[in-house]
Design a protein around this motif. Structure first.
Motif, short mmCIF file in Angstrom:
data_model
loop_
_atom_site.label_atom_id
_atom_site.label_comp_id
_atom_site.label_asym_id
_atom_site.label_seq_id
_atom_site.Cartn_x
_atom_site.Cartn_y
_atom_site.Cartn_z
N ASP A 162 0.84 -1.19 0.00
CA ASP A 162 0.00 0.00 0.00
C ASP A 162 0.88 1.25 0.00
N PRO A 163 0.51 2.29 -0.74
CA PRO A 163 1.31 3.53 -0.74
C PRO A 163 1.45 4.15 0.64
N ARG A 164 0.44 4.02 1.49
CA ARG A 164 0.54 4.59 2.84
C ARG A 164 1.56 3.84 3.68
N ALA A 165 1.68 2.54 3.46
CA ALA A 165 2.71 1.78 4.15
C ALA A 165 4.09 2.23 3.69
N ALA A 166 4.25 2.46 2.39
CA ALA A 166 5.52 2.95 1.86
C ALA A 166 5.87 4.31 2.47
N ALA A 167 4.86 5.17 2.64
CA ALA A 167 5.11 6.50 3.23
C ALA A 167 5.57 6.38 4.68
N ILE A 168 5.01 5.43 5.43
CA ILE A 168 5.43 5.22 6.82
C ILE A 168 6.89 4.80 6.85
N LEU A 169 7.28 3.85 5.98
CA LEU A 169 8.66 3.39 5.95
C LEU A 169 9.61 4.54 5.61
N ASP A 170 9.24 5.35 4.62
CA ASP A 170 10.08 6.49 4.24
C ASP A 170 10.26 7.46 5.41
N ARG A 171 9.14 7.73 6.14
CA ARG A 171 9.21 8.67 7.27
C ARG A 171 10.12 8.14 8.36
N VAL A 172 9.94 6.86 8.71
CA VAL A 172 10.72 6.29 9.80
C VAL A 172 12.19 6.19 9.42
N ALA A 218 13.84 8.08 7.50
CA ALA A 218 14.45 9.41 7.44
C ALA A 218 14.32 10.19 8.75
N MET A 219 13.83 9.55 9.80
CA MET A 219 13.59 10.25 11.06
C MET A 219 14.89 10.65 11.73
N PRO A 220 15.12 11.94 11.98
CA PRO A 220 16.36 12.36 12.64
C PRO A 220 16.43 11.82 14.07
N PRO A 221 17.63 11.62 14.59
CA PRO A 221 17.77 11.10 15.96
C PRO A 221 17.06 11.94 17.00
N GLU A 222 17.06 13.27 16.82
CA GLU A 222 16.41 14.13 17.83
C GLU A 222 14.90 13.93 17.87
#
Length: 473
Positions: free
Chosen positions: A326-336, A338-342
């Motif tokens: 699902d595209p929404r699942a892909a978006a979650i993976l991309d967000r996580v 790329a999530m900065p350590p802070e």
């Protein structure tokens, strides 16, 4: 039946749409966000409005309160103070199922359905997606005194995406298909007995589809269902009253409101009262998304930090499957990814306020607690010895009868009211309030709960000492 639909600027429902979006996509696709995961094989658990004939055939058209029950209708009733000239605006929101089908091109130029297609490093699975829908209506209170019914019609449609190989030759296609939806929204505003001017605003949403066979499987019926259905309502030159904590003069009127498959709470910023959110998921007044949360993970009642860390541990193969699901699942993976350590560090926790801990043994004031049942962790609360309730000092081992707050939103309250139990701990919270950790009699898991500390928590005013307890001297 009216069919007029009015669209307003998004600012009309400012402060509520973030939490409403969390309701819309709660459980849409759960971690690990893969189609093969068992918990993603049976979907759409909240606010499902089914075609009436199909619901009747499957015994679903009952009158349960908010929850995961499916029915062909849901009903909201709430209290409102407003003049006849005031304008009521209502937004119905839901998901419209979209079936994604992968098809492989055949040698004769046609297409045949397949479970998956791999092309150019990309994989696509057949899967059910969903499209968010909104339907807006408005009317002056004077018109609503006679009742208004609005017809909701969403057309079907089909989108086709061609898939080609590295040479540009057609290999297959992805077809996304939607079926027409039909529903109605009935709105009324009638006088409610009270010493002051008070109206009961009613909103009934019904699935009016007549095309779905009563004996078809659920997967087919879902094509014509409203999914995650909920409503937002606002009133100009007026205000809504809380049904969870109404003023004393409106308490009886609040008890007479009948809410079925959904429940209204005050929305927007704390202290405001011109906006209501009626949700199939039980909420408190003025619910909000934690400010530390970077984005929706489709598990809005879970812990972002744990979900993010677990998502980071997915293997490359698991991530490929999730992206193909699902595209929404892909978006979650991309967000996580790329999530900065802070940002990840911020998810570890937050202390909203720090205050000295008073030591009064008869303190019975406690803020609303989101869950009855929870573990007691170190640092969350300190154990104290006793608490004074109705002239009786209760301590570990005391016997009590449970009387959960009547105005609360915990679904367990209705099952626990009147049950007896044993006090396991008297706890002191960081704000100085006391509460009781209790095991319930006749609970087959009581010993296990005691062993790992998963107890039910009650404020002192929510219990009654049983006969035989020692009165305070």
């Amino acid at each position: 039946m009216s069919t007029v639909q009015t669209h307003w600027p998004s600012t009309v429902f400012d402060g509520a749409e973030a939490i409403a979006d969390a309701i819309l996509y709660e459980g849409y696709l759960l971690y690990p966000y893969r189609r093969s995961s068992a918990k993603n094989r049976v979907r759409w658990q909240f606010g499902v409005l089914v075609p009436p004939a199909w619901g009747a055939a499957h015994g679903l058209n009952d009158s349960s309160v908010a929850g995961s029950a499916e029915s062909s209708w849901q009903q909201t009733e709430c209290l409102m103070e407003a003049q006849d000239s005031a304008i009521v605006r209502i937004r119905l929101r839901f998901l419209h199922l979209q079936r994604k089908m992968t098809e492989l091109r055949t040698t004769d130029g046609g297409y045949r359905p397949v479970d998956r297609i791999d092309v150019g490093g990309r994989t696509e699975f057949s899967f059910d997606e969903a499209v968010p829908r909104e339907f807006d209506v408005e009317a002056p209170v004077a018109e609503l005194r006679h009742g208004r019914r609005f017809h909701v019609s969403m057309p079907g449609g089909e989108d086709v995406e061609a898939l080609v190989d590295d040479r540009g030759e057609p290999l297959g296609r992805v077809v996304r298909r939607r079926w027409p939806l039909s529903a109605s929204v009935a709105v009324s505003a009638v006088a409610s007995p009270a010493p002051f001017r008070l109206l009961r605003l009613g909103m009934r949403v019904e699935n009016t589809d007549r095309t779905t066979p009563a004996d078809c499987p659920r997967d087919e019926a879902l094509r014509c269902c409203l999914l995650a259905s909920h409503t937002l309502a606002t009133v100009s030159r007026g205000r809504f009253l809380s049904l969870l904590d109404p003023p004393e003069w409106a308490a009886q009127a609040a008890r007479e409101c009948r809410n079925v498959h959904t429940f209204p709470v005050l929305a927007g910023a704390p202290g405001t009262s011109d906006l209501v959110l009626s949700s199939p998921i039980i909420l408190y007044d003025h619910p909000r998304i934690a400010p530390e949360s970077p984005a929706d993970l489709h598990d809005a009642t879970e812990i972002d930090e744990i979900l993010s860390l677990r998502t980071l541990t997915l293997s490359d193969a698991e991530k490929r499957e999730a992206r193909a699901t699902d595209p929404r699942a892909a978006a979650i993976l991309d967000r996580v990814d790329a999530m900065p350590p802070e940002v990840l560090e911020r998810l570890h926790g937050a202390i909203r306020s720090l205050e000295p801990i008073p030591r009064s043994v008869d303190s019975v004031t406690e803020p609303e607690r989101p869950w009855r049942e929870s573990g007691t962790e170190a640092g969350d609360a300190a154990e104290t010895e006793r608490v004074l309730v109705a002239g009786t000092l209760l301590a570990r081992g005391s016997r009590v009868r449970l009387r959960p707050r009547r105005r609360g939103t915990d679904a367990h309250d209705m099952f626990l009211d009147g049950r007896t139990g044993r006090v396991e701990q008297v706890l002191l919270d960081i704000d100085g309030s006391r509460f009781l950790a209790v095991t319930v009699d006749d609970d087959p898991g009581a010993e296990l709960h005691q062993w790992y500390g998963r107890l039910r928590h009650f404020r002192p005013e929510e219990v009654e000492p049983l006969a035989g307890e020692v009165a305070a001297q």
